[in-house]
Design a protein around this motif. Structure first.
Motif, PDB file in Angstrom:
ATOM      1  N   GLY A 103      36.631   1.736   4.660  1.00 43.26           N
ATOM      2  CA  GLY A 103      36.445   0.826   3.030  1.00 43.26           C
ATOM      3  C   GLY A 103      34.599   0.980   2.490  1.00 43.26           C
ATOM      4  O   GLY A 103      34.202   1.028   3.162  1.00 43.26           O
ATOM      5  N   VAL A 104      35.287   0.984   1.271  1.00 47.66           N
ATOM      6  CA  VAL A 104      33.275   0.352   0.259  1.00 47.66           C
ATOM      7  C   VAL A 104      33.564  -0.858  -0.677  1.00 47.66           C
ATOM      8  O   VAL A 104      35.322  -0.995  -1.246  1.00 47.66           O
ATOM      9  CB  VAL A 104      33.853   2.107  -0.084  1.00 47.66           C
ATOM     10  N   VAL A 105      33.058  -1.443  -0.607  1.00 46.26           N
ATOM     11  CA  VAL A 105      32.078  -2.442  -2.017  1.00 46.26           C
ATOM     12  C   VAL A 105      31.753  -1.723  -2.564  1.00 46.26           C
ATOM     13  O   VAL A 105      30.051  -1.847  -1.882  1.00 46.26           O
ATOM     14  CB  VAL A 105      32.315  -3.694  -1.311  1.00 46.26           C
ATOM     15  N   GLU A 106      31.765  -1.270  -3.435  1.00 42.92           N
ATOM     16  CA  GLU A 106      31.104  -0.980  -4.664  1.00 42.92           C
ATOM     17  C   GLU A 106      29.879  -1.610  -4.769  1.00 42.92           C
ATOM     18  O   GLU A 106      30.134  -3.768  -5.133  1.00 42.92           O
ATOM     19  CB  GLU A 106      31.187  -0.143  -5.876  1.00 42.92           C
ATOM     20  N   GLY A 107      28.156  -1.418  -4.844  1.00 41.59           N
ATOM     21  CA  GLY A 107      27.367  -2.451  -5.522  1.00 41.59           C
ATOM     22  C   GLY A 107      27.246  -2.661  -6.645  1.00 41.59           C
ATOM     23  O   GLY A 107      27.653  -1.886  -7.356  1.00 41.59           O
ATOM     24  N   ASN A 108      26.444  -3.861  -6.621  1.00 40.11           N
ATOM     25  CA  ASN A 108      26.823  -4.172  -8.471  1.00 40.11           C
ATOM     26  C   ASN A 108      25.498  -3.742  -9.495  1.00 40.11           C
ATOM     27  O   ASN A 108      25.264  -3.748 -10.733  1.00 40.11           O
ATOM     28  CB  ASN A 108      26.476  -5.954  -8.660  1.00 40.11           C
ATOM     29  N   LYS A 111      21.338   1.461  -9.707  1.00 35.63           N
ATOM     30  CA  LYS A 111      20.547   2.764  -9.003  1.00 35.63           C
ATOM     31  C   LYS A 111      20.827   1.551  -7.359  1.00 35.63           C
ATOM     32  O   LYS A 111      21.146   2.949  -7.231  1.00 35.63           O
ATOM     33  CB  LYS A 111      18.904   1.711  -9.806  1.00 35.63           C
ATOM     34  N   LEU A 112      21.005   1.223  -7.377  1.00 29.72           N
ATOM     35  CA  LEU A 112      21.021   0.575  -5.486  1.00 29.72           C
ATOM     36  C   LEU A 112      22.208   0.717  -5.298  1.00 29.72           C
ATOM     37  O   LEU A 112      22.215   1.317  -4.003  1.00 29.72           O
ATOM     38  CB  LEU A 112      20.520  -0.865  -5.207  1.00 29.72           C
ATOM     39  N   LYS A 113      23.200   0.989  -5.966  1.00 30.03           N
ATOM     40  CA  LYS A 113      24.344   1.152  -5.837  1.00 30.03           C
ATOM     41  C   LYS A 113      24.231   2.639  -4.867  1.00 30.03           C
ATOM     42  O   LYS A 113      25.779   2.991  -3.841  1.00 30.03           O
ATOM     43  CB  LYS A 113      25.920   0.977  -6.592  1.00 30.03           C
ATOM     44  N   SER A 114      23.404   2.952  -4.691  1.00 34.96           N
ATOM     45  CA  SER A 114      23.810   4.652  -4.744  1.00 34.96           C
ATOM     46  C   SER A 114      23.541   4.611  -2.680  1.00 34.96           C
ATOM     47  O   SER A 114      23.552   5.308  -2.175  1.00 34.96           O
ATOM     48  CB  SER A 114      23.011   5.215  -4.886  1.00 34.96           C
ATOM     49  N   GLU A 115      22.611   3.898  -2.477  1.00 29.98           N
ATOM     50  CA  GLU A 115      22.085   3.484  -0.893  1.00 29.98           C
ATOM     51  C   GLU A 115      23.996   2.161  -0.148  1.00 29.98           C
ATOM     52  O   GLU A 115      24.072   1.450  -0.942  1.00 29.98           O
ATOM     53  CB  GLU A 115      20.930   2.748  -1.449  1.00 29.98           C
ATOM     54  N   PHE A 116      23.803   2.812   0.629  1.00 30.18           N
ATOM     55  CA  PHE A 116      24.851   2.501   1.838  1.00 30.18           C
ATOM     56  C   PHE A 116      24.346   1.429   3.284  1.00 30.18           C
ATOM     57  O   PHE A 116      23.805   2.161   4.107  1.00 30.18           O
ATOM     58  CB  PHE A 116      26.420   3.175   2.259  1.00 30.18           C
ATOM     59  N   ILE A 117      24.917   0.052   2.842  1.00 31.53           N
ATOM     60  CA  ILE A 117      24.811  -0.509   4.104  1.00 31.53           C
ATOM     61  C   ILE A 117      25.974  -0.492   4.960  1.00 31.53           C
ATOM     62  O   ILE A 117      27.358  -0.890   4.160  1.00 31.53           O
ATOM     63  CB  ILE A 117      24.175  -2.162   4.092  1.00 31.53           C
ATOM     64  N   ILE A 168      28.047  -1.443   0.509  1.00 31.51           N
ATOM     65  CA  ILE A 168      28.725  -1.746   1.638  1.00 31.51           C
ATOM     66  C   ILE A 168      29.653  -0.693   2.261  1.00 31.51           C
ATOM     67  O   ILE A 168      30.957  -0.501   1.393  1.00 31.51           O
ATOM     68  CB  ILE A 168      28.959  -3.041   2.044  1.00 31.51           C
ATOM     69  N   LEU A 169      30.016  -0.538   3.294  1.00 31.17           N
ATOM     70  CA  LEU A 169      31.241   0.429   3.776  1.00 31.17           C
ATOM     71  C   LEU A 169      31.393   0.054   5.016  1.00 31.17           C
ATOM     72  O   LEU A 169      30.469   0.077   6.079  1.00 31.17           O
ATOM     73  CB  LEU A 169      30.608   2.081   3.867  1.00 31.17           C
ATOM     74  N   VAL A 170      32.961  -0.098   5.258  1.00 29.63           N
ATOM     75  CA  VAL A 170      32.990  -0.763   6.280  1.00 29.63           C
ATOM     76  C   VAL A 170      34.202  -0.029   6.729  1.00 29.63           C
ATOM     77  O   VAL A 170      35.059   0.633   6.609  1.00 29.63           O
ATOM     78  CB  VAL A 170      34.081  -2.172   5.634  1.00 29.63           C
ATOM     79  N   THR A 171      32.999   0.353   8.349  1.00 24.52           N
ATOM     80  CA  THR A 171      33.288   0.973   9.095  1.00 24.52           C
ATOM     81  C   THR A 171      34.460   0.812  10.663  1.00 24.52           C
ATOM     82  O   THR A 171      33.414   0.064  11.095  1.00 24.52           O
ATOM     83  CB  THR A 171      32.666   2.137   9.279  1.00 24.52           C
TER      84      THR A 171
END
Length: 324
Positions: A103-108, A111-117, A168-171
């Motif tokens: 699942g994904v929680v998009e950043g707000n 620019k930075l939302k293209s980087e994933f934790i 955020i990617l919850v994996t």
């Protein structure tokens, strides 16, 4: 009179703000998930079983309820494993069908939302183990329903508060118990698809507390990056410490963080509070929900919130690999 009325309105507004302020997960929410995921009805959540299908449906429901959207077309990332069952003595392999949940929680931040934790945990377990007092179901509460729930609850918090600039990617992985098969498949897929992965943390067995004189948790591969140092700075205390046995036992390469390190060459670690002295039911039928310390789990997850929030929102990538 107008001043008094204005003051009353201000007090009312402030009261509403305070009341609606988002907080981290509760003991109740964590325990509810644990009591289902580690229940006998799921028969130990072996990859390919009816039990793990039930676990997946529950997790998908949790993600949907908390507005965590599927990263792919659905929440499932399907894969197959060739394996010989114990009942099949022929040379023909059986195919085990597994699936990760993503699942994904998009950043707000535009620019930075293209980087994933990436936040992860494995939701599978071994199914059955040596029978004790008529019980043969290896429920897998600590290993690793606890880590799965930590990733779920953190994702739910940020989906609600929308305080994460990076995405955020919850994996959540199947087939960890078969040799990190699920996380390996997902890491390769995400790499091929060009995911801009910044860092990855895998939660592995966080259901029981360590001794009072130890750090709350430890991180595998502690010396490979400044991840722990960064998390502790934002947490305002040493939540994550160095554990010599983690290095001695090479835990860095034995959990679901490792495929992401291998594929992306990014800081990728496992965080755990199980240290081989505080829980005797590893791969045992007594790894059950009633053995978990829910106050500890809640405290740990809530301490992770400001730690991750600071890292997610920093203007630059503060977490970097170290030269060994």
């Amino acid at each position: 009179m107008k001043k008094i009325l204005a003051l009353l309105i201000l007090v009312s507004v402030l009261s509403c703000v305070t009341t609606n302020k988002s907080t981290g997960p509760s003991v109740k929410s964590i325990q509810e998930s644990m009591e289902y995921l580690a229940s006998d009805a799921l028969e130990g959540r072996a990859t390919g079983s009816i039990g793990i299908e039930k676990a997946a449906v529950y997790i998908e429901g949790f993600l949907k309820k908390n507005n965590i959207t599927p990263y792919f077309d659905t929440y499932r990332d399907n894969f197959e494993i060739e394996s010989k069952s114990s009942s099949d003595k022929s040379t023909d392999p059986n195919i085990i069908k597994g699936f990760n949940i993503v699942g994904v929680v998009e950043g707000n931040d535009p620019k930075l939302k293209s980087e994933f934790i990436l936040l992860g945990g494995h939701y599978d377990h071994i199914g059955f183990a040596k029978e004790v007092n008529g019980d043969s179901i290896a429920n897998g509460a600590n290993d690793d329903a606890s880590g799965t729930i930590a990733a779920m609850e953190l994702a739910a918090y940020f989906a609600k508060t929308k305080t994460n600039k990076r995405s955020i990617l919850v994996t959540l992985y199947a087939a960890e118990e078969l040799g990190l098969k699920g996380s390996t498949h997902l890491a390769k897929r995400l790499k091929k698809e060009g995911l801009n992965a910044y860092t990855m943390i895998n939660f592995e067995m966080i259901g029981v507390p360590r001794a009072a004189d130890q750090s709350m948790a430890y991180m595998s591969g502690f010396e490979r990056s400044n991840f722990a140092e960064t998390l502790n700075r934002y947490a305002g205390e040493e939540v994550v410490g160095f554990f010599p046995k983690a290095k001695e036992f090479n835990l860095f390469m034995r959990s679901d963080n490792f495929p992401f390190f291998s594929e992306f060459n990014i800081p990728a670690h496992a965080i755990s509070t199980f240290d081989f002295t505080n829980f005797e039911y590893y791969h045992h039928v007594d790894d059950e929900a009633d053995k978990m310390d829910y106050e500890h789990m809640t405290s740990f997850i809530n301490k992770m919130i400001p730690a991750f929030e600071g890292m997610m929102n920093a203007p630059t990538k503060e977490v970097i690999l170290k030269d060994e």
